[in-house]
Write a protein that holds these residues in place. Structure first.
Motif, short mmCIF file in Angstrom:
data_model
loop_
_atom_site.label_atom_id
_atom_site.label_comp_id
_atom_site.label_asym_id
_atom_site.label_seq_id
_atom_site.Cartn_x
_atom_site.Cartn_y
_atom_site.Cartn_z
N VAL A 228 54.75 141.08 13.17
CA VAL A 228 53.85 140.37 14.07
C VAL A 228 54.72 139.63 15.08
N VAL A 229 54.42 139.77 16.36
CA VAL A 229 55.20 139.11 17.40
C VAL A 229 54.32 138.04 18.05
N LEU A 230 54.80 136.80 18.02
CA LEU A 230 54.08 135.67 18.61
C LEU A 230 54.86 135.19 19.82
N VAL A 231 54.29 135.34 21.02
CA VAL A 231 55.02 134.97 22.23
C VAL A 231 54.21 133.98 23.06
N ARG A 232 54.93 133.17 23.80
CA ARG A 232 54.34 132.18 24.69
C ARG A 232 55.35 131.90 25.79
N GLY A 233 54.88 131.83 27.02
CA GLY A 233 55.77 131.55 28.14
C GLY A 233 56.19 130.09 28.17
N GLY A 234 56.90 129.72 29.21
CA GLY A 234 57.40 128.35 29.34
C GLY A 234 56.27 127.36 29.50
N GLY A 235 56.58 126.10 29.21
CA GLY A 235 55.59 125.04 29.34
C GLY A 235 56.19 123.72 28.91
N SER A 236 55.38 122.71 28.85
CA SER A 236 55.87 121.38 28.50
C SER A 236 55.94 121.22 26.99
N GLN A 237 56.65 120.16 26.57
CA GLN A 237 56.75 119.86 25.14
C GLN A 237 55.39 119.55 24.55
N LEU A 238 54.53 118.94 25.35
CA LEU A 238 53.19 118.61 24.86
C LEU A 238 52.40 119.87 24.54
N ASP A 239 52.52 120.89 25.41
CA ASP A 239 51.86 122.17 25.14
C ASP A 239 52.45 122.83 23.91
N PHE A 240 53.71 122.52 23.64
CA PHE A 240 54.43 123.13 22.54
C PHE A 240 54.04 122.55 21.19
N GLY A 241 53.30 121.43 21.20
CA GLY A 241 52.99 120.73 19.96
C GLY A 241 52.22 121.55 18.95
N SER A 242 51.48 122.56 19.37
CA SER A 242 50.70 123.38 18.44
C SER A 242 51.59 124.10 17.44
N PHE A 243 52.86 124.32 17.80
CA PHE A 243 53.76 125.05 16.92
C PHE A 243 54.50 124.13 15.96
N ASP A 244 54.19 122.81 16.01
CA ASP A 244 54.84 121.84 15.13
C ASP A 244 53.86 121.25 14.12
N THR A 245 52.75 121.91 13.88
CA THR A 245 51.72 121.36 12.99
C THR A 245 51.84 121.91 11.57
N LEU A 246 51.22 121.19 10.65
CA LEU A 246 51.21 121.63 9.25
C LEU A 246 50.50 122.96 9.09
N LEU A 247 49.38 123.15 9.78
CA LEU A 247 48.63 124.40 9.66
C LEU A 247 49.46 125.59 10.10
N MET A 248 50.14 125.47 11.24
CA MET A 248 50.97 126.57 11.72
C MET A 248 52.13 126.84 10.77
N GLY A 249 52.80 125.78 10.33
CA GLY A 249 53.94 125.96 9.43
C GLY A 249 53.55 126.65 8.15
N LEU A 250 52.43 126.20 7.56
CA LEU A 250 51.98 126.78 6.29
C LEU A 250 51.54 128.23 6.47
N THR A 251 50.80 128.51 7.54
CA THR A 251 50.30 129.88 7.76
C THR A 251 51.44 130.85 8.00
N VAL A 252 52.41 130.44 8.81
CA VAL A 252 53.53 131.32 9.13
C VAL A 252 54.44 131.52 7.92
N ALA A 253 54.72 130.43 7.19
CA ALA A 253 55.63 130.52 6.04
C ALA A 253 55.11 131.48 4.98
N GLY A 254 53.78 131.52 4.79
CA GLY A 254 53.23 132.34 3.73
C GLY A 254 52.67 133.67 4.18
N PHE A 255 52.86 134.02 5.46
CA PHE A 255 52.28 135.27 5.94
C PHE A 255 53.02 136.46 5.34
N ASP A 256 52.28 137.53 5.03
CA ASP A 256 52.86 138.65 4.28
C ASP A 256 53.40 139.77 5.16
N ILE A 257 53.51 139.55 6.47
CA ILE A 257 54.17 140.48 7.38
C ILE A 257 55.23 139.69 8.14
#
Length: 400
Positions: A228-257
């Motif tokens: 699975v390829v997850l891509v996002r173009g440039g942006g501010s740190q505030l826009d980047f905050g979605s990738f620093d959440t517990l939900l994202m970390g947990l989902t990505v860490a346990g994904f089976d692909i």
């Protein structure tokens, strides 16, 4: 009591506030709201608020004051964004140096003189660390620390030798989506990729839920994706905050692909970067990683092909040498065998010639015959019997 004029009250408030705060900048912690920014004019109006969690779980506002940044200090916005990578936007908690001012016409207003970037960076880092600590503490089967490094179940998934069938999560029509697809299609080796697109919001409010929903859709599809390829173009740190959440970390860490993240942030490493199978900086580099991974497989195949050619040539050469050696050996053995047989035949021929009756008779021997049959025993000869004696040069008749 006699009433006073409004202006007198306003001037009194101005004098009191000026006496208490005039020419005395103070540091305050507040959250931004209702920003009206005018870069072309060089000033900005906003509201500063302080909130806390109420009994019902909702944010309750404790204080709210109007603020401004005038032209002489407008550079502080750019300085803050450069230092932190965080956009000067609403709902950002800041440490601000302000002066208190009161105008009889415009009322109470804080003038922002400076923004401390270290406070914001420290606050972001604290929030990130809290998420990481929660992942390690509450989900030890998916995330754990090893020699100071975060190890996840997704990182340990086996990586296919060729990454060809891909699920792409990106924002529709975004620069990240465009850069990734272009780089993949323009690869110099002519590799082909099968890419299924799962387009969605990847930044801003609600992005984490949207991305995780697409990951769940990919999982339920039962399609045997290589990655699975997850891509996002440039942006501010505030826009980047979605990738620093517990939900994202947990989902990505346990994904089976295996998840490859190229989320376009050069400054820091996000929690998503730390949890995924492989992280690169940009969508272009994500495509480059896939191309290079497949190129390494092709090169290993080419090396094996060259090695097979060398081994085949060596085997053929050894077989040729062995065949030549066996041929020489067969020729030598055959020659000796035939020579020995020829000698034996010669010897036998000599023996046969010596035993030839004609030759025996020539040496002085004679054959005693009775009606053409050789008589070999004296007891067989009767008295007065007529017999023939065969000599070398003729036959004579005798009577016994």
């Amino acid at each position: 009591m006699s009433p006073i004029r409004l202006s007198d009250l306003a001037f009194t408030l101005e004098a009191v506030l000026d006496n208490a705060f005039g020419q005395k900048p103070i540091w305050v912690v507040a959250e931004t709201s209702d920003i009206k920014n005018y870069p072309d004019r060089g000033y900005c109006f906003l509201t500063l608020v302080e909130r806390e969690d109420g009994p019902s779980g909702r944010h309750e506002t404790l204080a709210k004051l109007d603020a401004c940044i005038w032209r002489r200090n407008y550079h502080t916005i750019r300085d803050f964004e450069t230092a932190t990578g965080v956009a000067f936007a609403r709902n950002v908690k800041l440490l601000l140096l302000v002066s208190v001012g009161f105008s009889p016409v415009y009322g109470l207003r804080l003038e922002i003189l400076k923004i401390d970037p270290s406070y914001t960076l420290g606050n972001l880092e604290r929030e990130r660390q809290e998420v990481l600590d929660t992942l390690v503490r509450d989900y030890p089967d998916l995330v754990w620390l090893e020699a100071g490094q975060y190890i996840t179940a997704n990182q340990l998934l086996p990586r296919p030798a060729v990454l060809q069938r891909l699920a792409l999560i990106a924002a529709p029509g975004s620069d990240g989506w465009r850069d990734f697809r272009h780089e993949l299609a323009a690869n110099p080796y002519g590799y082909t990729f099968s890419v299924d697109e799962y387009l969605t919001q990847v930044q801003g409010k609600g992005a984490e839920q949207a991305i995780c929903q697409q990951l769940e859709t990919i999982r339920l599809s039962s399609t045997p994706y290589d990655a699975v390829v997850l891509v996002r173009g440039g942006g501010s740190q505030l826009d980047f905050g979605s990738f620093d959440t517990l939900l994202m970390g947990l989902t990505v860490a346990g994904f089976d692909i295996p998840i490859l993240a190229g989320i376009g942030h050069e400054r820091n490493v996000s929690i998503t970067d730390m949890m995924c199978h492989q992280s690169v900086k940009t969508p272009t580099k994500a495509a480059g990683f896939l191309i290079e991974h497949n190129r390494q497989f092709e090169e290993s195949c080419l090396r094996l092909l060259d090695r097979m050619g060398v081994v085949a040539r060596d085997v053929l050469q050894n077989a040729r040498e062995e065949l030549d050696m066996q041929t020489d050996r067969l020729r030598f053995v055959s020659y000796n065998y035939l020579r020995d047989r020829h000698t034996e035949l010669t010897e036998k021929a000599v023996t046969i010639r010596h035993l030839d009756p004609a030759n025996v008779l020539r040496r002085g021997y004679a054959l005693l015959l009775r009606q053409g049959r050789i008589v070999t025993k004296a007891a067989e000869v009767r008295q007065s019997e007529t017999l023939q004696v065969q000599l070398h040069d003729g036959t004579i008749t005798v009577v016994s």
